[in-house]
Write a protein that holds these residues in place. Sequence first.
Motif, short mmCIF file in Angstrom:
data_model
loop_
_atom_site.label_atom_id
_atom_site.label_comp_id
_atom_site.label_asym_id
_atom_site.label_seq_id
_atom_site.Cartn_x
_atom_site.Cartn_y
_atom_site.Cartn_z
N ASN A 126 -40.04 21.05 89.02
CA ASN A 126 -39.05 20.05 89.13
C ASN A 126 -37.72 20.71 88.78
O ASN A 126 -37.32 21.09 87.77
CB ASN A 126 -39.33 18.84 88.10
N ARG A 128 -34.76 19.72 89.34
CA ARG A 128 -33.61 18.96 88.63
C ARG A 128 -33.92 19.00 87.09
O ARG A 128 -32.94 18.89 86.46
CB ARG A 128 -33.56 17.40 89.24
N GLU A 131 -32.61 22.23 85.78
CA GLU A 131 -31.31 22.37 85.93
C GLU A 131 -30.84 21.70 84.25
O GLU A 131 -29.79 22.10 83.66
CB GLU A 131 -30.55 21.28 86.90
N GLU A 163 -36.26 29.27 95.29
CA GLU A 163 -35.50 28.17 94.74
C GLU A 163 -34.93 28.10 93.53
O GLU A 163 -33.86 27.69 93.21
CB GLU A 163 -36.67 26.72 95.08
N ASP A 304 -27.45 22.84 97.97
CA ASP A 304 -28.21 21.74 98.12
C ASP A 304 -27.48 20.25 97.78
O ASP A 304 -26.90 20.36 96.57
CB ASP A 304 -29.62 22.02 97.68
N GLU A 305 -27.53 19.22 98.49
CA GLU A 305 -26.90 18.02 97.82
C GLU A 305 -27.72 17.52 96.93
O GLU A 305 -27.00 16.85 95.97
CB GLU A 305 -26.81 17.04 99.07
N LYS A 306 -29.08 17.68 96.68
CA LYS A 306 -29.73 17.22 95.53
C LYS A 306 -29.09 17.70 94.14
O LYS A 306 -29.15 17.28 93.16
CB LYS A 306 -31.09 17.36 95.76
N ARG A 307 -28.86 19.13 94.30
CA ARG A 307 -28.34 19.81 93.33
C ARG A 307 -26.88 19.11 92.79
O ARG A 307 -26.66 19.13 91.52
CB ARG A 307 -28.08 21.39 93.47
N ASN A 309 -26.07 16.11 93.41
CA ASN A 309 -26.30 14.92 92.88
C ASN A 309 -26.74 14.87 91.21
O ASN A 309 -26.32 13.97 90.25
CB ASN A 309 -27.20 14.09 93.72
N ASN A 310 -27.41 15.65 91.22
CA ASN A 310 -28.02 15.91 89.66
C ASN A 310 -26.64 16.53 88.73
O ASN A 310 -26.91 16.06 87.59
CB ASN A 310 -29.26 17.13 89.70
N LYS A 313 -25.05 13.44 87.91
CA LYS A 313 -25.64 12.55 87.28
C LYS A 313 -25.69 13.25 85.56
O LYS A 313 -25.78 12.14 84.58
CB LYS A 313 -27.28 12.52 87.75
#
Length: 358
Positions: A126, A128, A131, A163, A304-307, A309-310, A313
């Motif tokens: 995972n 996220r 991170e 990744e 990466d947009e997910k990075r 967002n995390n 968060k």
Amino acid sequence: MKKLELYGLNPRFEAESTLYPDFVLGRVISQYKDLYKVVTNEKELLAEISGKFRHQTNYISDYPAVGDFVMLDRINDENGNGIIHHVLTRKSSFERAAVGIKNETQIVAANIDIIFICMSLNNDYNLRRLERYLSIAWNSRATPVVILTKSDLCSILEEKLLEISKIAIGVDIIVTSNLEPESYEPLKKYLKYGITASFIGSSGVGKSTLINCLLGGNFLSTNEIRKDDKGKHTTTRKDLILLPDGGIVIDTPGMRQLGVDSVDLKKSFTDIDNLAKQCRFRNCTHTIEPGCAVKAAIDNESLDEKRLNNYIKLKKEARYDGLTSKQIEHEKLNDMFSSFGGIKNAKRIIKEKNKRKY
């Protein structure tokens, strides 16, 4: 070589210990509720904190923890438990929110040099979560190293390594396999005499297996990740273990017991931090502002947009940690009305508009 030098004693701690000439230097190697097992140059003994220490200590984080160097009143416990009078200044520490006590932190382990972040290449994989682990590890002031376990169960290893390299910036990555005992050898170069390392990660990813390999036997019990992708807690107590070939390890409980109350996002998200410096506005939120370098990087697929967002968060979690539900709600409302200068200012504007209607 003195016994304590094997357990990580260096000139810095030795010099500080001279401030307390009436006491004996030791290091905490295990904890049992209010009792501590401490090793000195002479032997191991059980110890407890002094009444004066307890009375004068204002915060839980000031109490001794596994890995701490402490000053004791005796060299053995033949005539009763030793008494801890002082905790020497920590060079690094893992912290978590104290259970049942608001706005208090508890030290999980102290004076760590290397943090091995373990992540399985099968069910536990995972990005996220990694991170999050890196953010906590950097904040501890120790050096993180990523260990990927169970590579024999991964069919796209090169893809996953690529990744991870984009996330673990400037961090060494070690790949291990249960089927290849020699894959554990690279760990040993970090574990020199006097160096303390901690293994952290979700339960069941192989921390105890790694430590057993370094110890040369099955000294710690192990468990696999369950089918629901949640690990069973194998280690319930923190112990400082001296390795036969040099180095020291502290085995800690599953990582989900550690929160994000203490994180260093600048180091774990250094790419986003560097991009943010190029944004047109200093207080850019990377959402709707023009001239946002972070949004541009997402558009050209270099980030990466997910990075992102995390990252947002984790920043919020760290900000809200320790607050009551009412305080968290207030902070969220302030965020919602930030363009009006906060919830109080928004209420004032609404009130003035209502007055004008009448």
